[in-house]
Design an enzyme around this catalytic site. Structure first.
Site, PDB file in Angstrom:
ATOM      1  N   LYS A  44       0.815  -1.276  -0.032  1.00  0.00           N
ATOM      2  CA  LYS A  44      -0.064  -0.082  -0.126  1.00  0.00           C
ATOM      3  C   LYS A  44       0.880   1.510  -0.047  1.00  0.00           C
ATOM      4  O   LYS A  44       0.781   2.138  -0.686  1.00  0.00           O
ATOM      5  CB  LYS A  44      -0.985   0.146   1.325  1.00  0.00           C
ATOM      6  CG  LYS A  44      -1.644   1.330   1.604  1.00  0.00           C
ATOM      7  CD  LYS A  44      -2.299   1.336   2.906  1.00  0.00           C
ATOM      8  CE  LYS A  44      -1.755   1.644   4.049  1.00  0.00           C
ATOM      9  NZ  LYS A  44      -1.362   2.908   4.315  1.00  0.00           N
ATOM     10  N   ASN A  45       2.002   1.288   0.966  1.00  0.00           N
ATOM     11  CA  ASN A  45       2.605   2.542   1.007  1.00  0.00           C
ATOM     12  C   ASN A  45       3.578   2.693   0.016  1.00  0.00           C
ATOM     13  O   ASN A  45       4.400   3.835   0.188  1.00  0.00           O
ATOM     14  CB  ASN A  45       3.296   2.370   2.483  1.00  0.00           C
ATOM     15  CG  ASN A  45       2.195   2.736   3.509  1.00  0.00           C
ATOM     16  OD1 ASN A  45       1.049   3.080   3.165  1.00  0.00           O
ATOM     17  ND2 ASN A  45       2.444   2.456   4.940  1.00  0.00           N
ATOM     18  N   CYS A 138      -5.489  11.930  12.943  1.00  0.00           N
ATOM     19  CA  CYS A 138      -6.112  10.740  12.597  1.00  0.00           C
ATOM     20  C   CYS A 138      -5.962   9.999  13.964  1.00  0.00           C
ATOM     21  O   CYS A 138      -5.526  10.409  15.113  1.00  0.00           O
ATOM     22  CB  CYS A 138      -5.414   9.872  11.615  1.00  0.00           C
ATOM     23  SG  CYS A 138      -3.776   9.178  11.873  1.00  0.00           S
ATOM     24  N   ARG A 143      -0.288  14.008  13.075  1.00  0.00           N
ATOM     25  CA  ARG A 143       0.297  13.966  11.685  1.00  0.00           C
ATOM     26  C   ARG A 143       0.567  15.112  11.122  1.00  0.00           C
ATOM     27  O   ARG A 143      -0.035  15.452   9.822  1.00  0.00           O
ATOM     28  CB  ARG A 143      -0.792  13.189  10.662  1.00  0.00           C
ATOM     29  CG  ARG A 143      -1.274  11.619  11.703  1.00  0.00           C
ATOM     30  CD  ARG A 143      -0.389  10.769  11.606  1.00  0.00           C
ATOM     31  NE  ARG A 143       0.262  10.222  10.550  1.00  0.00           N
ATOM     32  CZ  ARG A 143      -0.293   9.089   9.830  1.00  0.00           C
ATOM     33  NH1 ARG A 143      -1.489   8.656  10.404  1.00  0.00           N
ATOM     34  NH2 ARG A 143       0.393   8.429   8.955  1.00  0.00           N
ATOM     35  N   ASP A 327       4.555   0.215  12.079  1.00  0.00           N
ATOM     36  CA  ASP A 327       3.227  -0.456  11.451  1.00  0.00           C
ATOM     37  C   ASP A 327       3.137  -1.712  11.847  1.00  0.00           C
ATOM     38  O   ASP A 327       2.282  -2.232  11.632  1.00  0.00           O
ATOM     39  CB  ASP A 327       3.329  -0.327   9.947  1.00  0.00           C
ATOM     40  CG  ASP A 327       2.835   1.329   9.489  1.00  0.00           C
ATOM     41  OD1 ASP A 327       3.331   1.364   8.360  1.00  0.00           O
ATOM     42  OD2 ASP A 327       2.857   2.093  10.425  1.00  0.00           O
ATOM     43  N   ARG A 419      -8.629  -0.697   4.274  1.00  0.00           N
ATOM     44  CA  ARG A 419      -7.806   0.360   3.723  1.00  0.00           C
ATOM     45  C   ARG A 419      -6.517  -0.071   3.397  1.00  0.00           C
ATOM     46  O   ARG A 419      -5.891   0.302   2.158  1.00  0.00           O
ATOM     47  CB  ARG A 419      -7.483   1.477   4.800  1.00  0.00           C
ATOM     48  CG  ARG A 419      -8.685   2.335   4.964  1.00  0.00           C
ATOM     49  CD  ARG A 419      -8.535   3.675   5.870  1.00  0.00           C
ATOM     50  NE  ARG A 419      -7.383   4.291   5.243  1.00  0.00           N
ATOM     51  CZ  ARG A 419      -6.335   5.059   5.893  1.00  0.00           C
ATOM     52  NH1 ARG A 419      -6.740   5.419   6.952  1.00  0.00           N
ATOM     53  NH2 ARG A 419      -5.383   5.651   5.303  1.00  0.00           N
TER      54      ARG A 419
HETATM   55  C1  EPZ Z   1       4.163   6.954   6.737  1.00  0.00           C
HETATM   56  O1  EPZ Z   1       3.289   7.683   7.043  1.00  0.00           O
HETATM   57  C2  EPZ Z   1       3.249   5.459   6.506  1.00  0.00           C
HETATM   58  N1  EPZ Z   1       2.122   6.049   5.386  1.00  0.00           N
HETATM   59  C3  EPZ Z   1       2.659   5.152   7.815  1.00  0.00           C
HETATM   60  O2  EPZ Z   1       1.992   4.055   7.576  1.00  0.00           O
HETATM   61  C4  EPZ Z   1       3.744   4.716   8.750  1.00  0.00           C
HETATM   62  O3  EPZ Z   1       3.192   4.349   9.939  1.00  0.00           O
HETATM   63  C5  EPZ Z   1       4.699   6.144   8.790  1.00  0.00           C
HETATM   64  O4  EPZ Z   1       5.255   6.536   7.522  1.00  0.00           O
HETATM   65  C6  EPZ Z   1       5.820   5.751   9.649  1.00  0.00           C
HETATM   66  O5  EPZ Z   1       6.567   4.741   8.995  1.00  0.00           O
HETATM   67  C7  EPZ Z   1       2.265   5.916   4.204  1.00  0.00           C
HETATM   68  O6  EPZ Z   1       3.552   5.858   3.682  1.00  0.00           O
HETATM   69  C8  EPZ Z   1       1.198   6.398   3.207  1.00  0.00           C
HETATM   70  P1  EPZ Z   1       5.989  10.106   8.805  1.00  0.00           P
HETATM   71  P2  EPZ Z   1       3.758   9.369   7.340  1.00  0.00           P
HETATM   72  O7  EPZ Z   1       5.977  11.383   8.145  1.00  0.00           O
HETATM   73  O8  EPZ Z   1       4.609   9.653   6.247  1.00  0.00           O
HETATM   74  C9  EPZ Z   1       6.270  13.378  12.440  1.00  0.00           C
HETATM   75  C10 EPZ Z   1      -0.014   2.708   7.779  1.00  0.00           C
HETATM   76  O9  EPZ Z   1      -0.322   1.883   8.775  1.00  0.00           O
HETATM   77  N2  EPZ Z   1       6.421  14.365  11.217  1.00  0.00           N
HETATM   78  O10 EPZ Z   1       7.231   9.236   8.548  1.00  0.00           O
HETATM   79  O11 EPZ Z   1       2.735  10.162   7.760  1.00  0.00           O
HETATM   80  C11 EPZ Z   1       5.036  12.655  12.375  1.00  0.00           C
HETATM   81  O12 EPZ Z   1       3.849  13.068  13.238  1.00  0.00           O
HETATM   82  C12 EPZ Z   1       0.573   4.112   7.972  1.00  0.00           C
HETATM   83  O13 EPZ Z   1      -0.030   2.140   6.618  1.00  0.00           O
HETATM   84  C13 EPZ Z   1       6.221  15.590  11.626  1.00  0.00           C
HETATM   85  O14 EPZ Z   1       6.255  16.147  13.002  1.00  0.00           O
HETATM   86  O15 EPZ Z   1       4.682   9.259   8.634  1.00  0.00           O
HETATM   87  C14 EPZ Z   1       5.527  11.175  13.112  1.00  0.00           C
HETATM   88  O16 EPZ Z   1       5.666  11.144  14.472  1.00  0.00           O
HETATM   89  C15 EPZ Z   1       0.177   4.646   8.993  1.00  0.00           C
HETATM   90  N3  EPZ Z   1       5.942  16.692  10.674  1.00  0.00           N
HETATM   91  C16 EPZ Z   1       6.913  11.028  12.532  1.00  0.00           C
HETATM   92  O17 EPZ Z   1       7.445  12.309  11.791  1.00  0.00           O
HETATM   93  C17 EPZ Z   1       6.292  16.013   9.292  1.00  0.00           C
HETATM   94  O18 EPZ Z   1       6.067  17.209   8.484  1.00  0.00           O
HETATM   95  C18 EPZ Z   1       7.270   9.936  11.225  1.00  0.00           C
HETATM   96  O19 EPZ Z   1       5.941  10.319  10.396  1.00  0.00           O
HETATM   97  C19 EPZ Z   1       5.815  14.964   8.899  1.00  0.00           C
HETATM   98  C20 EPZ Z   1       6.190  13.809  10.014  1.00  0.00           C
END
Ligand code: EPZ
Length: 440
Positions: A44-45, A138, A143, A327, A419
Site C-alpha cells: 500500500k505504502n 487521525c 500527523r 506499523d 484500507r
Molecule cells: C508513513 O506515514 C506511512 N504511510 C505510515 O503508515 C507509517 O506508519 C509512517 O510512514 C512511519 O513509518 C504512508 O506511507 C502512506 P512520517 P507518514 O511522516 O509519512 C512526524 C500505515 O499504517 N512528522 O514518517 O505520515 C510524524 O508526526 C500508515 O500504513 C512531523 O512532525 O509518517 C511522526 O511522528 C500509518 N512533521 C513522524 O514524523 C512532518 O511534516 C514520522 O511520520 C512529517 C512527519
C-alpha cells in the site's frame, strides 16, 4: 482508448464501501491452527506515492501489482477529481494524467486518507500551484506536515494556509539543500517528487530509508528522473525538464502484510508458507519474532513460518527503517499478550498508537500503558469478545488476537482494515481460519 472512469474500477464490495461507507464486521472463532500458503499483495505504502508520481508526466501510465484497497480507490478518485482518467483491473492500474486541469485535493477525500498529501509536491512541480487540504489528525496522532511545507518553501514555493487548505505557488521550483528534523516517509517522497522537475539539484538530508521510498525512487528513475542515494539517508535529485509516463512499473510486496501473517503464524502455532515476500525488507521484524520463538525456513515455495508451542516475552522500540516498524507494533503486541513473561513495547514514532490496547484487554490481555511505553504481561489464553477497530494496524492486531483466542470475536468497523489489507479474510479462510464477513 482508455476506459473512462473516474473512480478506480475494482470489486463492487470495495466501491460500495467508498460510496456508501457501509459498515461490515468480521466474526472469528479462534483456536484453529492455521496452515497452508498465502500470497502477499503489493505494498500500500509504495503504491500510493507511485500513483501520485503519475501527475509528474502527462500521458498514460501503467502500474502493476497494485493491491485492491480502499486507499487505492481513494487515490484513484483524487486523480479523477483533478480531471485524470483511471482504471483498475486485477492488480493493474492505468492512469491518464494528460488532461489534469484542477490541481486540488479536497477535504472530503484527504480526511479519509492522509496519504493524499502526496499530491502536493507533484502538483506544484507540474503546474506551479496546488490547493491541498491539510490532512488533519487521525486515530494515531496529529500527523503534521510542517516538514513537507518547509521543504517546498526552501525550493522557492510560496505557501499559505487558508481555511484548512495548503495553497502553494511557484513559477518553477529550484533545487535546495533540505534537512528533515525527522526521517519523514511521505515528507521525503513529496519533496523528492517535487525536486525531479525543479531547476538545479536538491539534497535531502535525514531522508527516510523505507523500502517504499526506494520503490518510488526506482519508479521515478524509470520515468527519467536523476536520483542518487536510494535507500540512504541522503538523497540527491538533479532536476530535469520533463519525465515520461511509467510503463508497467511493478509495486514491491507489502512488508507489513508479510509481518502481519508472520505474527498470525506465531500467535496461532500455525505453519504458513508466505509466497512473494521480500525477506530482505524484513530483518528487524524477523529478528524480533525469532527472539519470541517463531521459526523461519526459506523453501522453494516461499518463507515457511511456524509458531512455537510457547512464545517468549521480548522488548521492542519502534524506529524508522531499518528499525522495527511502527506499523507492526500493534500486531507484535497481540503476540506478546500470549508470551511467557513480561514484554516492554515502546512506540517512538506516533503519540497515540495504543488504541488497540483497550480492545486487547477486553479479550483478557494484561497490558498497562505509561506514556509511549506498554508493559505486556503474558497470559495463558485470550478469550473472544466483541471489539472495535480504530485504525488500520489496530484492526490487524485484533485479528491476530481473535484467531488465537478461545471462542468467538466480532471485530466492528473493519473498513479500517480494508484500507490496507487486500481481502485478508479470504486469505485467512484459505489457511483454515473460521472467519466470515457480515453486515453489522
Ligand atoms: C508513513 O506515514 C506511512 N504511510 C505510515 O503508515 C507509517 O506508519 C509512517 O510512514 C512511519 O513509518 C504512508 O506511507 C502512506 P512520517 P507518514 O511522516 O509519512 C512526524 C500505515 O499504517 N512528522 O514518517 O505520515 C510524524 O508526526 C500508515 O500504513 C512531523 O512532525 O509518517 C511522526 O511522528 C500509518 N512533521 C513522524 O514524523 C512532518 O511534516 C514520522 O511520520 C512529517 C512527519
Amino acid at each position: 482508448m482508455l476506459l473512462v472512469i473516474h473512480a478506480v474500477q475494482c470489486s463492487a464490495r470495495l466501491l460500495l464501501y467508498v460510496k456508501l461507507g457501509t459498515m461490515e464486521q468480521l466474526i472469528i472463532r479462534g483456536g484453529r491452527p492455521l496452515q497452508g500458503d498465502v500470497m502477499i499483495s503489493g505494498a500500500k505504502n509504495a503504491a500510493l506515492p507511485i500513483i501520485t508520481a503519475s501527475i509528474l508526466a502527462p500521458g498514460v501510465h501503467q502500474i502493476t501489482n497494485v493491491p485492491e484497497l480502499r486507499d487505492v480507490v481513494t487515490m484513484g478518485r483524487l486523480i479523477g477529481n483533478m480531471g485524470g482518467l483511471t482504471g483498475y483491473r486485477e492488480g493493474i492500474m492505468t492512469l491518464d494524467t494528460g488532461r489534469l486541469r484542477t490541481p486540488e485535493a479536497p477535504y472530503e477525500l484527504v480526511k479519509t486518507m492522509r496519504a493524499a498529501v502526496l499530491v502536493l509536491g507533484p502538483l506544484v512541480a507540474r503546474f506551479g500551484k496546488a490547493r491541498v487540504s491539510l490532512p488533519g489528525g487521525c486515530a494515531i496522532g496529529g500527523r503534521p506536515i510542517d516538514q513537507h511545507i518547509k521543504g517546498l518553501e526552501k525550493m522557492g514555493a510560496k505557501i499559505t494556509l487558508e481555511g484548512g487548505y495548503v495553497i502553494a505557488k511557484a513559477k518553477r521550483l529550484k533545487g535546495a539543500r533540505i534537512y528533515f528534523d525527522m526521517p519523514t516517509v511521505t515528507g521525503t517522497e513529496n519533496i523528492m517528487m517535487a525536486a525531479t522537475l525543479a531547476k538545479g539539484t536538491t539534497l535531502i538530508e535525514n531522508a527516510a530509508r523505507e523500502p517504499e521510498v526506494k520503490d518510488l525512487i526506482d519508479c521515478l528513475i524509470a520515468m527519467g528522473a536523476k536520483i542518487k542515494g536510494a535507500g540512504e539517508s541522503t538523497i540527491e535529485i538533479t532536476g530535469v525538464d520533463s519525465l515520461v509516463p511509467m510503463a508497467n512499473y511493478a509495486v514491491i510486496p507489502d512488508r507489513i502484510e508479510t509481518g502481519t501473517f508472520m505474527a498470525i503464524a506465531g500467535a496461532c502455532g500455525g505453519d504458513i508458507t508466505i509466497k512473494n515476500c521480500r525477506i530482505d525488507h524484513m530483518d528487524a521484524i524477523i529478528m524480533k519474532l525469532k527472539d519470541a520463538g517463531v521459526r523461519f525456513d526459506e523453501t522453494k515455495k516461499g518463507l515457511r513460518v511456524r509458531g512455537p508451542k510457547h512464545l517468549q516475552a521480548g522488548t521492542v522500540t519502534t524506529m524508522p527503517y531499518p528499525g522495527f516498524p511502527t506499523d507492526m507494533q500493534a500486531q507484535f503486541m497481540s503476540l506478546m499478550a500470549l508470551a511467557r513473561g513480561t514484554s516492554i513495547i515502546h512506540e517512538s514514532i506516533f503519540e497515540n498508537r495504543f488504541m488497540h490496547v483497550a480492545e486487547l484487554c477486553r479479550m483478557g490481555a494484561n497490558i498497562s500503558i505509561d506514556g509511549g511505553t506498554a508493559t505486556v504481561k503474558g497470559v495463558e489464553r485470550l478469550t473472544g469478545a466483541p471489539v472495535m477497530a480504530t485504525d488500520l494496524r489496530a484492526s490487524a492486531s485484533l485479528i491476530v488476537a481473535a484467531l488465537c483466542a478461545k471462542g468467538e470475536s466480532t471485530i466492528q468497523r473493519i473498513y479500517h482494515l480494508d484500507r490496507g489489507y487486500e481481502r485478508i479474510d479470504e486469505k485467512l479462510k484459505k489457511l483454515g481460519a473460521d472467519i466470515k464477513r457480515v453486515m453489522e
